[in-house]
Design a protein around this motif. Structure first.
Motif, PDB file in Angstrom:
ATOM      1  N   ALA A  31     -96.053  15.795  -1.235  1.00 33.43           N
ATOM      2  CA  ALA A  31     -95.331  16.011  -2.486  1.00 33.43           C
ATOM      3  C   ALA A  31     -95.590  14.903  -3.499  1.00 33.43           C
ATOM      4  O   ALA A  31     -95.829  15.163  -4.678  1.00 33.43           O
TER       5      ALA A  31
ATOM      6  N   VAL B 123     -99.005  16.145  -5.281  1.00 34.86           N
ATOM      7  CA  VAL B 123     -98.462  16.940  -6.388  1.00 34.86           C
ATOM      8  C   VAL B 123     -98.063  16.072  -7.575  1.00 34.86           C
ATOM      9  O   VAL B 123     -98.585  16.234  -8.691  1.00 34.86           O
TER      10      VAL B 123
ATOM     11  N   TRP C 140     -98.695  22.710  -4.388  1.00 36.28           N
ATOM     12  CA  TRP C 140     -98.227  22.073  -3.159  1.00 36.28           C
ATOM     13  C   TRP C 140     -98.445  23.009  -1.984  1.00 36.28           C
ATOM     14  O   TRP C 140     -97.931  24.134  -1.972  1.00 36.28           O
TER      15      TRP C 140
ATOM     16  N   ASN D   9     -97.310  23.776   1.432  1.00 39.98           N
ATOM     17  CA  ASN D   9     -96.093  23.489   2.202  1.00 39.98           C
ATOM     18  C   ASN D   9     -96.077  24.387   3.433  1.00 39.98           C
ATOM     19  O   ASN D   9     -95.372  25.395   3.484  1.00 39.98           O
TER      20      ASN D   9
ATOM     21  N   ASP E 199     -87.862  22.124   2.016  1.00 45.66           N
ATOM     22  CA  ASP E 199     -87.445  22.104   0.616  1.00 45.66           C
ATOM     23  C   ASP E 199     -88.224  21.033  -0.142  1.00 45.66           C
ATOM     24  O   ASP E 199     -88.632  20.010   0.434  1.00 45.66           O
ATOM     25  N   TRP E 200     -88.419  21.250  -1.418  1.00 45.82           N
ATOM     26  CA  TRP E 200     -89.061  20.250  -2.262  1.00 45.82           C
ATOM     27  C   TRP E 200     -88.264  18.954  -2.164  1.00 45.82           C
ATOM     28  O   TRP E 200     -87.066  18.914  -2.463  1.00 45.82           O
TER      29      TRP E 200
ATOM     30  N   THR F  82     -86.105  15.157  -5.749  1.00 48.36           N
ATOM     31  CA  THR F  82     -85.106  15.764  -6.625  1.00 48.36           C
ATOM     32  C   THR F  82     -85.255  15.327  -8.083  1.00 48.36           C
ATOM     33  O   THR F  82     -84.739  15.987  -8.975  1.00 48.36           O
TER      34      THR F  82
ATOM     35  N   GLN G 114     -88.094  15.244  -9.603  1.00 51.08           N
ATOM     36  CA  GLN G 114     -89.293  15.903 -10.107  1.00 51.08           C
ATOM     37  C   GLN G 114     -89.120  17.413  -9.977  1.00 51.08           C
ATOM     38  O   GLN G 114     -88.614  17.898  -8.965  1.00 51.08           O
ATOM     39  N   HIS G 115     -89.551  18.149 -10.992  1.00 50.95           N
ATOM     40  CA  HIS G 115     -89.379  19.594 -10.912  1.00 50.95           C
ATOM     41  C   HIS G 115     -90.343  20.176  -9.882  1.00 50.95           C
ATOM     42  O   HIS G 115     -91.486  19.706  -9.740  1.00 50.95           O
ATOM     43  N   PRO G 116     -89.915  21.166  -9.122  1.00 55.97           N
ATOM     44  CA  PRO G 116     -90.756  21.738  -8.058  1.00 55.97           C
ATOM     45  C   PRO G 116     -92.035  22.329  -8.626  1.00 55.97           C
ATOM     46  O   PRO G 116     -92.045  22.907  -9.709  1.00 55.97           O
ATOM     47  N   PRO G 117     -93.120  22.203  -7.877  1.00 55.19           N
ATOM     48  CA  PRO G 117     -94.411  22.713  -8.347  1.00 55.19           C
ATOM     49  C   PRO G 117     -94.630  24.151  -7.894  1.00 55.19           C
ATOM     50  O   PRO G 117     -93.819  24.734  -7.171  1.00 55.19           O
TER      51      PRO G 117
ATOM     52  N   THR H 246     -95.974  26.470  -5.342  1.00 54.03           N
ATOM     53  CA  THR H 246     -96.023  26.180  -3.915  1.00 54.03           C
ATOM     54  C   THR H 246     -96.617  27.348  -3.150  1.00 54.03           C
ATOM     55  O   THR H 246     -96.329  28.513  -3.460  1.00 54.03           O
TER      56      THR H 246
END
Length: 232
Positions: A185, A189, A201, A203, A208-209, A212, A214-217, A219
């Protein structure tokens, strides 16, 4: 959303993206121990397990922060220190490292890795960007890669944006035209996005991403899913 039409090249992480790394390292350490038993008996006795070898590697990591990201140099220095502490010939260190390093290149690709590499290489230039010391040619996948960058070559390790910029420069492209794919991550990412690249990402474990702040990419759970994403 990722727009494949905006992508003009791909950069890929290697360890734990194209193959699982720890089975490879464990096997390489076992081969190293067998070699030491034959040629450096005192060292093999003092460092009789993979855990003992890792402990001395941790000692080197603490004493030599300048080698922190250069895994080959770290491993070589830890072997040299083990030989010295045991009273064996330190000049055996390079030969011992070569035994370890050769085995480290004998990776077992994830089932979805080679189909993805064939798919990518037929459509885009592909470059490896890794903090590890795998050699894509010795691994047997060099035909899919335009180039490969690690800390030993560049002096930079992820998450330093400069290792990504080395890849972009070699490709002759702005970072905004490149997609990076990796399993970490932070190192893959966030670092790739900070370098100005697109990022996906991988995964595999479905966690879970974790970052917290950073906005989720974008995936994917597998490289097969990544291929479908890039085909859409």
């Amino acid at each position: 959303m990722l727009d494949p039409s905006q992508i003009r090249a791909i950069t890929l992480d290697l360890d734990d993206t194209l193959w699982p790394i720890w089975p490879t390292i464990r096997r390489a350490e076992e081969v190293l121990l067998l070699w030491l038993k034959e040629r450096a008996a005192l060292t093999a006795q003092l460092f009789a397990t993979a855990d003992a070898l890792r402990a001395i590697r941790l000692q080197v990591q603490q004493e030599r922060p300048d080698l922190h990201h250069d895994l080959s140099a770290m491993r070589l220095e830890s072997i040299r220190l083990a030989l010295r502490q045991a009273g064996d010939d330190e000049n055996l260190a390079m030969a011992a490292f070569e035994i370890f390093f050769a085995e480290r290149q004998r990776v077992q690709l994830f089932d979805d890795a080679q189909p993805l590499l064939e798919f990518l290489a037929a459509r885009w230039p592909v470059v490896a960007v890794t903090n590890g010391n795998a050699d894509v040619h010795r691994v047997g996948i060099g035909q899919y890669f335009r180039d490969s960058f690690n800390v030993a070559r560049t002096g930079y390790a992820k998450p330093d944006a400069r290792i990504f910029h080395c890849a972009a420069q070699a490709l002759g492209l702005p970072p905004s035209a490149i997609l990076h794919v990796g399993d970490d991550a932070k190192l893959d990412v966030v670092a790739a996005r900070d370098a100005g690249m697109h990022a996906v990402w991988l995964n595999r474990s479905g966690i879970d991403w974790p970052l917290t702040d950073q906005h989720p990419p974008m995936t994917v759970a597998s490289l097969t899913q990544l291929q479908a994403l890039l085909t859409a």
